[in-house]
Design an enzyme around this catalytic site. Structure first.
Site, PDB file in Angstrom:
ATOM      1  N   ARG A 165     -66.090 -24.867 -27.224  1.00 18.67           N
ATOM      2  CA  ARG A 165     -66.390 -25.406 -28.559  1.00 18.67           C
ATOM      3  C   ARG A 165     -65.225 -26.269 -29.043  1.00 18.67           C
ATOM      4  NH1 ARG A 165     -68.171 -21.934 -33.913  1.00 18.67           N
ATOM      5  NH2 ARG A 165     -66.172 -20.878 -33.584  1.00 18.67           N
ATOM      6  N   ASP A 446     -62.802 -15.113 -38.666  1.00 22.23           N
ATOM      7  CA  ASP A 446     -62.289 -16.440 -38.344  1.00 22.23           C
ATOM      8  C   ASP A 446     -62.369 -17.293 -39.599  1.00 22.23           C
ATOM      9  OD1 ASP A 446     -64.927 -17.251 -38.598  1.00 22.23           O
ATOM     10  OD2 ASP A 446     -65.185 -17.805 -36.493  1.00 22.23           O
TER      11      ASP A 446
END
Length: 540
Positions: A165, A446
């Site tokens: 990603r 996150d």
């Protein structure tokens, strides 16, 4: 050796020169020069779209692309090698130990993350590229300097398929200038990984695979597809070799799922329910509209109306187009020394994964290797084929109003406010120290969850919301609670550790974002300059 127009503003060690070399930078520069102007135009388009939302214009399915949605004949790409069965995917940052543990975890794939679980210091980014290169070369090892424990890839060959990603379109990589301007972080992350690993990844039986974050329109997917085509042409790979799964993690992208798959057709490997960023996006995009005020984060579950509608539409859309519909993240982590609390957490994971497989998802995400087995057990029991793309969900009919239905049961509570402050403060402090994936209150957090936390606080203050016990939420009230939470934290860890930490700086940043006045689109862009290591220009 020099690359005309390319300037690296960070130190390049001998190890890093294996990644930051002239050939790779030439490749990067070609992609940047071809596509960065389009990226900037699309980012400006986001600003104009936000102005429309602020005027009260609600999103809807696009009339100009109705022909794409209504055409039942087109499909995405057939699943590529290593991506046919994706029933459990593990995600995490690109540090060396994590890469090895994730690839060895028995998960079917591993999403190696340069985005929300990675604080993008120069060292983290380039070390991460080295780690992924070594993983693709199957040579990666690690020795823990603390206990001399050694890590390597398992010998039986049961290694997860690697998916990368890159960072989102909104981010720059300020350590590299091309023709005097910072390179797109998205193009930087993609280009370096693809250049160094695409051919070798095919050689080992998989391919160059990606997860694409935070897109807000099918035009942004079109840009990625154009980049993929040119990148493959430049190194002599057939178009369609790349595969990309798009995270549907913005409220606007939810109205363009068909179109996003269509733009990526030969490169599409499906969509994913990026649940936490999706909640953040809804709050952010409608932050000036009091009708979209949500209760405590803990009340905003996957079964509330707007989340349930989004999940059902994503599964229906993907399966209609022959691609994977991936479920979301279980953020729970094992709780040591508290068996009762640990059992409650694991039961939540099981229930979440059971809901997903029953709904029609082809796979799911976990954040910790110890959760892989739990997710696998649920999917193995309920999914006897490599995927369930054949489950069409033709019973689903989701309207624009369904996607915008924020009639969410729940309350705003002082505990919820304090939890948001704690999560936001702790995450920002860790990020400023170069850590992007942080265990907080027994959840692996996150950037997305920190974004929800500070955005909810801003929203509640901006609209003068009231708590369940009648307290008016104002900027002054939130700053008072922030002071109290910081004082509590300082007492807990001691003044010496507190003074050496990044908490005072984190407090200043968070305080500026929760009063209902100033609001940054992304906390990571707000903080980025604090972790850059830009030095004197070194032309390569």
């Amino acid at each position: 050796m020099s690359v005309p127009g390319v300037t690296v503003l960070a130190p390049v060690s001998e190890a890093h020169s294996q990644i930051i070399n002239a050939e790779a930078l030439e490749f990067l520069a070609k992609l940047h020069r071809a596509f960065n102007s389009t990226r900037k135009t699309l980012l400006q388009r986001r600003i104009l779209r936000q102005q429309e939302l602020d005027r009260g214009v609600l999103p809807d399915f696009l009339p100009q692309t109705a022909h794409i949605r209504e055409d039942d004949t087109w499909r995405g790409a057939y699943p590529a090698p290593g991506l046919v069965d994706r029933r459990v995917e593990i995600t995490g940052p690109v540090d060396r130990k994590m890469v090895i543990n994730a690839l060895n975890s028995n998960a079917y794939t591993y999403m190696a993350d340069f985005e929300d679980s990675n604080a993008p210091t120069w060292e983290n980014n380039i070390d991460g590229q080295l780690n992924l290169r070594d993983a693709i070369q199957r040579t990666i090892t690690y020795t823990n300097p603390g206990n001399n424990k050694k890590y390597s890839l398992r010998a039986d060959g049961k290694i997860a398929t690697l998916i990368v990603r890159p960072r989102g379109w909104h981010l720059d990589e300020k350590h590299v200038l091309i023709d005097g301007e910072p390179v797109s972080a998205s193009i930087f992350d993609f280009a370096l990984y693809f250049f160094h690993n695409a051919k070798k990844s095919i050689e080992i039986g998989i391919g160059p695979y990606f997860y694409l974050p935070k897109m807000e329109s099918h035009l942004e997917a079109r840009l990625w597809n154009d980049i993929f085509c040119v990148a493959q042409d430049l190194i002599g790979l057939p178009r369609g070799t790349i595969r990309a799964t798009v995270l549907i993690e913005t409220i606007l992208a939810a109205f363009e799922m068909d179109e996003i798959i269509y733009e990526l057709r030969e490169h599409s490997s499906g969509l994913n329910c990026g649940r936490w960023d999706y909640i953040f996006s809804l709050i952010k995009k409608f932050r000036n509209n009091p009708n979209f005020t949500l209760p405590d984060r803990s009340d905003v579950t996957m079964t509330v109306p707007f989340m349930d509608a989004y999940v059902r539409l994503l599964i229906k859309t993907c399966h209609k187009r022959g691609v994977h519909a991936m479920g979301g993240m279980a953020a729970q982590i094992p709780i040591k020394n508290d068996p009762k609390a640990n059992q409650i957490a694991l039961d939540k994971v099981r229930a979440d994964k059971l809901r997903e497989v029953k709904a029609g998802h082809d796979g799911t995400w976990v954040a910790h290797p110890d959760l892989v087995k739990i997710a696998l057990d649920v999917f193995n029991e309920n999914l006897k084929t490599p995927n369930q793309i054949f489950v069409r969900r033709e019973d689903v009919n989701v309207s624009a109003l369904d996607l915008l239905n924020t009639n969410v049961p729940g309350n705003i509570t002082e505990n919820g406010i304090r939890s948001n402050i704690s999560v936001g403060l702790t995450y920002i402090e860790s990020w400023l120290r170069g850590l992007g994936c942080v265990p907080i209150h027994n959840l692996m957090e996150d950037a997305a969850t920190a974004e929800i936390s500070r955005s909810q606080l801003w929203q509640w203050a901006h609209h003068g919301s009231r708590t369940s016990d009648g307290k008016s939420v104002t900027g002054e009230y939130l700053l008072k609670l922030l002071d109290e939470e910081v004082a509590k934290l300082e007492k807990q860890i001691g003044p010496q550790r507190f003074g050496a930490s990044k908490y005072p700086l984190a407090k200043r940043y968070l305080a500026n974002q929760i009063t209902g006045k100033d609001y940054s689109d992304f906390i990571t862009t707000l903080l980025y300059d604090e972790i850059t290591s830009v030095q004197n220009k070194a032309r390569l």
